[in-house]
Design a protein around this motif. Structure first.
Motif, PDB file in Angstrom:
ATOM      1  N   TYR A 155       0.833  -1.206   0.000  1.00 40.66           N
ATOM      2  CA  TYR A 155       0.000   0.000   0.000  1.00 40.66           C
ATOM      3  C   TYR A 155       0.865   1.252   0.000  1.00 40.66           C
ATOM      4  N   THR A 170      -6.615   9.544  -4.230  1.00 38.45           N
ATOM      5  CA  THR A 170      -6.913   8.115  -4.283  1.00 38.45           C
ATOM      6  C   THR A 170      -6.403   7.354  -3.058  1.00 38.45           C
ATOM      7  N   TYR A 174      -8.762   5.018  -0.210  1.00 37.45           N
ATOM      8  CA  TYR A 174      -8.498   3.627   0.150  1.00 37.45           C
ATOM      9  C   TYR A 174      -8.169   3.482   1.629  1.00 37.45           C
ATOM     10  N   ILE A 210      -6.677  -4.993   2.700  1.00 47.07           N
ATOM     11  CA  ILE A 210      -7.702  -4.394   1.847  1.00 47.07           C
ATOM     12  C   ILE A 210      -7.168  -3.139   1.171  1.00 47.07           C
ATOM     13  N   ALA A 211      -6.446  -2.292   1.930  1.00 42.44           N
ATOM     14  CA  ALA A 211      -5.857  -1.082   1.353  1.00 42.44           C
ATOM     15  C   ALA A 211      -4.854  -1.441   0.252  1.00 42.44           C
ATOM     16  N   LEU A 214      -6.688  -2.516  -2.973  1.00 44.83           N
ATOM     17  CA  LEU A 214      -7.291  -1.391  -3.677  1.00 44.83           C
ATOM     18  C   LEU A 214      -6.267  -0.575  -4.452  1.00 44.83           C
ATOM     19  N   ARG A 217      -5.070  -2.520  -7.487  1.00 44.61           N
ATOM     20  CA  ARG A 217      -6.144  -2.515  -8.483  1.00 44.61           C
ATOM     21  C   ARG A 217      -6.163  -1.195  -9.246  1.00 44.61           C
ATOM     22  N   LYS A 218      -5.977  -0.080  -8.538  1.00 55.03           N
ATOM     23  CA  LYS A 218      -5.947   1.236  -9.164  1.00 55.03           C
ATOM     24  C   LYS A 218      -4.811   1.325 -10.196  1.00 55.03           C
TER      25      LYS A 218
END
Length: 451
Positions: A155, A170, A174, A210-211, A214, A217-218
């Motif tokens: 992350y 962004t 997240y 989870i962060a 995300l 994915r971005k």
């Protein structure tokens, strides 16, 4: 401000400087707020539903965690500086190569640090004199945390790369989502399932994963020149070399400072669980107080990097003046507010009189001098953004580590009171600020602006 309407990326080489810095810094402040919320909620839940010994365990673990991830955090800054300079110069191929290199390096470093952290947790806790009353809980927290530190690193690198191209929004979104999940899981694991410190650590691990998902994915789905192609991951030696040259000094700086904090934590541990809990609580609230300071410093790193890449010398100097005024002004306001309300806020964490008394001493002796940190981080962000991270490292480590520890040793040889730590902190901030001021006006870093 030049902003891509299809994304949140910002080119900071044109436009109104104060507006650019403010709009870029505000999401950083909120993002850091969510980051701090992770640890603060942990402490509130632990302090109210488990007890002061568990609170001391989590607090003492924080300094160890910071040491082991500090080098990597410096490398994320190095990667961000490299990309921001290429982005400002509009060298799209170099941006893509640096991105792929940073991704592969993060994966490898993440697995290494995870294994190292799990195996070294107990020996390190022993080394810093962790009392037996909190040792087992601190060990559980550390081992679970490090087993999932891979996600934290992913992350942070992803967020640094997005910020380098001017996208500070962004990462905020997240991190906000992850923080909310962390709060829910904290209450579920501790209050409902009674997992104690293990539950707090598991909640943090899950929310961090989870962060990480995300932000990856971005980058993978992006249609910009910073898109991450998982099938084409590769280390480009020339890009890695530049990341390391800029990132290692910053990483060493972060690591040495964190190591000094571990040494200081060991000194605090000698005063027992009460002092440990008090210092741990203040550390959580200190994180909120320092949010704008760090955020404006990071903003100056990206701002300077892009403008150096675009060869906009005047904008760099103008940016420093504007950022210094904003950062110091906001810091003074927040410090004053914290000085007035701090004693009431501490009661959210604990009601134990001795712990609250210790926290009050910290407020009285340290909080009025936080404006020095605001100046330090504007200077440091500017100089590092220009590609001169080594001088910044030497100044910060020389004062905030070597000088600080020397002062603690010197003062503690004459006084046995824990307040010697507070004085050492303030004096090291003053020394650091003066050194940065001299280097900013007279140092070799200015040559990059004359090219």
């Amino acid at each position: 401000m030049e902003q891509n309407k299809q994304s949140n990326t910002t080119l900071m080489t044109k436009g109104v400087i104060w507006k650019q810095l403010l709009l870029f810094s505000f999401p950083l402040i909120l993002g850091n707020l969510f980051q701090q919320l992770y640890n603060t909620v942990d402490s509130i839940v632990v302090g109210n539903f488990i007890g002061s010994y568990a609170l001391a365990a989590v607090g003492s673990s924080t300094s160890i965690i910071n040491v082991l991830i500090a080098l990597f955090m410096g490398l994320t800054i190095g990667a961000g500086v490299v990309i921001s300079q290429y982005f400002g110069a509009e060298k799209e191929v170099y941006v893509q190569e640096t991105l792929q290199t940073a991704a592969v390096f993060t994966i490898l470093f993440g697995f290494f640090l995870s294994v190292l952290g799990v195996f070294m947790a107990d020996p390190i806790l022993t080394w810093i004199h962790t009392p037996s009353s909190v040792f087992s809980q601190a060990s559980i927290y550390l081992k679970i945390f490090f087993s999932g530190i891979f996600f934290l690193l992913i992350y942070n690198m992803g967020a640094a790369l997005l910020r380098a191209v001017g996208d500070s929004k962004t990462p905020l979104y997240y991190l906000g989502a992850a923080s909310i999940i962390n709060i829910i899981l904290d209450l579920l694991f501790v209050v409902v399932f009674h997992l104690n410190v293990m539950g707090v650590a598991l909640a943090t691990l899950i929310s961090q994963s989870i962060a990480a998902f995300l932000v990856v994915r971005k980058l993978v789905l992006s249609k910009e020149n910073f898109r991450l192609d998982l099938k084409a991951l590769k280390i480009y030696p020339i890009r890695l070399k530049r990341i390391l040259l800029l990132g290692i000094p910053t990483g060493i700086q972060q690591m040495v400072i964190s190591l000094s904090n571990v040494i200081i934590q060991a000194y605090i541990n000698k005063f027992g669980a009460t002092a440990m809990a008090g210092w741990g609580i203040f550390s959580k609230l200190d994180g909120f107080l320092i949010l704008p300071i760090l955020s404006f410093g990071l903003a100056m790193t990206t701002y300077t990097g892009q403008n150096v890449g675009a060869k906009k010398t005047d904008r760099v100097y103008q940016g420093v003046r504007v950022c210094m005024l904003m950062n110091c002004g906001l810091c003074i306001f927040m410090s004053s507010l914290f000085y007035i309300t701090g004693n009431f806020v501490f009661q959210i964490f604990t009601r134990e009189p001795e712990v609250l008394k210790f926290c009050a001493l910290i407020i009285q002796n340290m909080v009025p001098f936080y404006f020095l940190l605001a100046m330090i981080h504007v200077f440091s962000g500017t100089i590092s953004g220009a590609g001169y991270s080594l001088p910044s490292m030497l100044i910060i480590t020389g004062n905030m580590c070597i000088l600080r520890i020397f002062l603690i040793w010197l003062l503690s040889s004459k006084y046995t009171d824990v307040s010697v730590i507070f004085y050492a902190y303030v004096l090291s901030w003053l020394g650091c600020m003066l050194c940065f001021a001299v280097y900013y006006f007279k140092g070799r870093w200015r040559r990059v602006l004359e090219v």
